[in-house]
Scaffold this motif. Structure first.
Motif, mmCIF file in Angstrom:
data_model
loop_
_atom_site.group_PDB
_atom_site.id
_atom_site.type_symbol
_atom_site.label_atom_id
_atom_site.label_comp_id
_atom_site.label_asym_id
_atom_site.label_seq_id
_atom_site.Cartn_x
_atom_site.Cartn_y
_atom_site.Cartn_z
ATOM 1 N N ASP A 1 19.749 54.155 -17.685
ATOM 2 C CA ASP A 1 18.866 53.755 -18.571
ATOM 3 C C ASP A 1 18.992 54.735 -20.074
ATOM 4 O OD1 ASP A 1 17.252 52.312 -20.626
ATOM 5 O OD2 ASP A 1 15.495 53.138 -19.517
ATOM 6 N N GLY A 2 20.246 54.753 -20.677
ATOM 7 C CA GLY A 2 19.764 55.865 -21.730
ATOM 8 C C GLY A 2 20.212 56.860 -21.447
ATOM 9 N N ARG A 3 19.687 58.019 -21.393
ATOM 10 C CA ARG A 3 20.092 59.328 -21.441
ATOM 11 C C ARG A 3 19.504 59.610 -19.871
ATOM 12 N NH1 ARG A 3 17.625 63.508 -24.196
ATOM 13 N NH2 ARG A 3 15.596 62.260 -23.941
ATOM 14 N N THR A 4 19.133 58.911 -18.964
ATOM 15 C CA THR A 4 18.326 58.843 -17.476
ATOM 16 C C THR A 4 19.104 58.438 -16.166
ATOM 17 O OG1 THR A 4 16.174 59.202 -18.664
ATOM 18 C CG2 THR A 4 16.124 58.729 -16.459
ATOM 19 N N ALA A 5 18.644 58.779 -15.238
ATOM 20 C CA ALA A 5 19.643 58.289 -14.236
ATOM 21 C C ALA A 5 18.869 58.429 -13.176
ATOM 22 C CB ALA A 5 20.978 59.077 -13.985
ATOM 23 N N HIS A 6 18.960 57.836 -11.942
ATOM 24 C CA HIS A 6 17.724 57.694 -11.064
ATOM 25 C C HIS A 6 18.406 57.442 -9.901
ATOM 26 C CE1 HIS A 6 13.787 57.249 -9.000
ATOM 27 N NE2 HIS A 6 14.498 55.636 -7.929
ATOM 28 N N TRP A 7 18.546 58.321 -8.825
ATOM 29 C CA TRP A 7 19.488 57.826 -7.746
ATOM 30 C C TRP A 7 18.321 57.822 -5.927
ATOM 31 C CZ3 TRP A 7 20.604 61.568 -10.659
ATOM 32 C CH2 TRP A 7 22.480 61.244 -11.254
ATOM 33 N N ASP A 8 18.515 56.294 -4.865
ATOM 34 C CA ASP A 8 17.352 56.747 -4.237
ATOM 35 C C ASP A 8 18.039 57.232 -3.000
ATOM 36 O OD1 ASP A 8 14.867 56.524 -5.525
ATOM 37 O OD2 ASP A 8 15.870 54.181 -5.414
ATOM 38 N N LEU A 9 17.499 58.284 -1.586
ATOM 39 C CA LEU A 9 19.077 58.811 -1.298
ATOM 40 C C LEU A 9 18.122 58.502 -0.395
ATOM 41 C CD1 LEU A 9 19.774 62.258 -2.802
ATOM 42 C CD2 LEU A 9 21.104 59.810 -2.778
ATOM 43 N N ARG A 10 18.619 58.098 0.777
ATOM 44 C CA ARG A 10 18.613 57.771 2.503
ATOM 45 C C ARG A 10 19.273 58.367 2.929
ATOM 46 N NH1 ARG A 10 18.095 53.296 -0.871
ATOM 47 N NH2 ARG A 10 17.254 52.018 -0.916
ATOM 48 N N ARG A 11 18.498 58.578 4.678
ATOM 49 C CA ARG A 11 19.102 58.950 5.312
ATOM 50 C C ARG A 11 20.841 59.537 6.188
ATOM 51 N NH1 ARG A 11 17.222 59.019 11.975
ATOM 52 N NH2 ARG A 11 18.575 60.200 12.119
ATOM 53 N N ALA A 12 21.349 58.294 5.570
ATOM 54 C CA ALA A 12 22.889 58.378 5.550
ATOM 55 C C ALA A 12 23.857 59.413 4.531
ATOM 56 C CB ALA A 12 22.866 57.186 5.747
ATOM 57 N N ASP A 13 22.651 59.261 3.343
ATOM 58 C CA ASP A 13 22.905 59.927 2.246
ATOM 59 C C ASP A 13 22.978 61.496 2.236
ATOM 60 O OD1 ASP A 13 23.368 57.787 0.695
ATOM 61 O OD2 ASP A 13 21.585 57.833 0.059
ATOM 62 N N LEU A 14 21.765 61.736 2.626
ATOM 63 C CA LEU A 14 21.529 62.965 3.129
ATOM 64 C C LEU A 14 21.782 63.492 4.564
ATOM 65 C CD1 LEU A 14 17.587 62.823 1.912
ATOM 66 C CD2 LEU A 14 19.593 64.165 0.104
ATOM 67 N N SER A 15 22.394 63.686 5.072
ATOM 68 C CA SER A 15 22.444 64.153 6.424
ATOM 69 C C SER A 15 23.974 63.955 6.193
ATOM 70 C CB SER A 15 22.417 62.391 7.376
ATOM 71 O OG SER A 15 21.397 62.346 8.324
ATOM 72 N N LYS A 16 25.096 63.192 5.684
ATOM 73 C CA LYS A 16 26.704 63.588 5.739
ATOM 74 C C LYS A 16 26.787 64.690 4.309
ATOM 75 C CE LYS A 16 27.780 59.190 3.094
ATOM 76 N NZ LYS A 16 28.400 58.148 2.593
ATOM 77 N N SER B 1 28.995 66.851 -18.682
ATOM 78 C CA SER B 1 29.190 66.512 -16.697
ATOM 79 C C SER B 1 27.826 67.531 -16.061
ATOM 80 C CB SER B 1 30.346 67.330 -16.835
ATOM 81 O OG SER B 1 31.019 66.888 -15.303
ATOM 82 N N PHE B 2 26.967 66.103 -15.346
ATOM 83 C CA PHE B 2 26.206 66.894 -15.026
ATOM 84 C C PHE B 2 26.834 66.295 -13.048
ATOM 85 C CE2 PHE B 2 22.627 65.636 -11.595
ATOM 86 C CZ PHE B 2 22.254 66.531 -11.733
ATOM 87 N N SER B 3 26.284 67.492 -11.982
ATOM 88 C CA SER B 3 25.989 67.456 -10.862
ATOM 89 C C SER B 3 25.728 67.771 -10.359
ATOM 90 C CB SER B 3 28.169 67.820 -10.878
ATOM 91 O OG SER B 3 28.278 68.399 -9.453
ATOM 92 N N TYR B 4 25.205 67.318 -8.796
ATOM 93 C CA TYR B 4 23.963 68.380 -8.168
ATOM 94 C C TYR B 4 24.617 67.445 -6.286
ATOM 95 C CZ TYR B 4 19.393 68.953 -7.014
ATOM 96 O OH TYR B 4 17.950 69.626 -6.203
ATOM 97 N N PRO B 5 25.122 68.830 -6.035
ATOM 98 C CA PRO B 5 25.301 68.844 -4.694
ATOM 99 C C PRO B 5 24.068 68.727 -3.880
ATOM 100 C CG PRO B 5 26.042 71.433 -5.210
ATOM 101 C CD PRO B 5 25.201 70.263 -6.865
ATOM 102 N N LEU B 6 23.670 68.236 -2.836
ATOM 103 C CA LEU B 6 22.880 67.899 -1.839
ATOM 104 C C LEU B 6 23.174 67.970 -0.350
ATOM 105 C CD1 LEU B 6 20.052 65.720 -4.039
ATOM 106 C CD2 LEU B 6 19.676 67.854 -3.795
ATOM 107 N N GLY B 7 22.117 68.162 0.176
ATOM 108 C CA GLY B 7 22.543 68.523 2.224
ATOM 109 C C GLY B 7 24.047 69.046 2.688
ATOM 110 N N PRO B 8 24.823 68.942 3.319
ATOM 111 C CA PRO B 8 24.279 67.852 4.221
ATOM 112 C C PRO B 8 22.591 68.236 4.876
ATOM 113 C CG PRO B 8 25.765 68.445 5.452
ATOM 114 C CD PRO B 8 25.496 69.141 4.164
ATOM 115 N N PHE B 9 21.741 67.625 5.386
ATOM 116 C CA PHE B 9 20.680 67.915 5.728
ATOM 117 C C PHE B 9 20.491 67.636 7.329
ATOM 118 C CE2 PHE B 9 19.675 67.845 1.954
ATOM 119 C CZ PHE B 9 18.795 68.712 0.979
ATOM 120 N N GLU B 10 19.736 68.227 8.671
ATOM 121 C CA GLU B 10 19.994 67.771 10.198
ATOM 122 C C GLU B 10 19.049 67.860 10.178
ATOM 123 O OE1 GLU B 10 22.116 70.992 12.175
ATOM 124 O OE2 GLU B 10 24.605 70.670 10.535
ATOM 125 N N GLY B 11 18.519 66.934 11.321
ATOM 126 C CA GLY B 11 17.076 67.494 12.376
ATOM 127 C C GLY B 11 16.158 66.219 11.366
#
Length: 177
Positions: free
Chosen positions: A153-168, A112-122
């Motif tokens: 894809d197999g053992r690899t996951a890829h996330w593309d994060l935008r302003r809304a994702d990182l802001s909240k 189980s993988f977990s990676y919290p990011l943000g919230p980022f401001e500015g």
């Protein structure tokens, strides 16, 4: 201590990335469950990548001694039609316990993988909501069964994060088979 360097580096790259035509990529190689190899890339439109950016990044390498000790740095160009300059830091294998994400092996052998990011401001007012600011790629020890992204894809996951994702703030998650 290493956790702080990873977070500071990510924050600096995000701050730079929101200022002009930049993209930040992060690759987490967790294929060996007890260690991680982290690669961070700052991809800059060659129009904006001049001596000033080079000088800033050299200063960053001097200002953060841990960065020089735990990662190798490379600068190269890629792309022909729209050339970019890539600034890349590749870390040495690190103990996963010192990093801002978790990879836990369950009793049934899954991970189980977990990676919290943000919230980022500015964020800059010019940063459009649909612009990808941060791409994160994670390689896990086993094939991925579920993740909160559609790009697996197999053992690899890829996330593309935008302003809304990182802001909240967002938590990247994946579970292996």
């Amino acid at each position: 201590m290493r956790r702080r360097f990873v977070l500071v580096g990510l924050l600096l790259l995000l701050a730079i990335g929101t200022a002009a035509c930049f993209k930040v990529e992060q690759r987490l190689d967790l294929s060996k469950p007890d260690s991680a190899v982290i690669t961070a890339r700052l991809i800059v439109d060659k129009t904006y990548a001049g001596a000033e950016v080079d000088l800033f990044l050299q200063s960053l390498n001097l200002a953060v001694p841990g960065l020089r000790k735990t990662a190798s740095f490379h600068r190269y160009e890629k792309g022909e039609a729209m050339p970019n300059v890539v600034y890349e830091w590749t870390g040495t294998p690190q103990d996963i316990d010192d990093l801002p994400f978790t990879l836990e092996q369950q009793d049934d052998g899954t991970y189980s993988f977990s990676y919290p990011l943000g919230p980022f401001e500015g964020f800059s007012d010019q940063t459009e909501s649909d612009t990808v600011l941060l791409s994160v790629e994670v390689v896990l020890p086993r094939e991925i069964d579920m993740a909160n992204t559609t790009r697996v894809d197999g053992r690899t996951a890829h996330w593309d994060l935008r302003r809304a994702d990182l802001s909240k703030g967002i938590r990247l998650r994946a579970i292996t088979k």
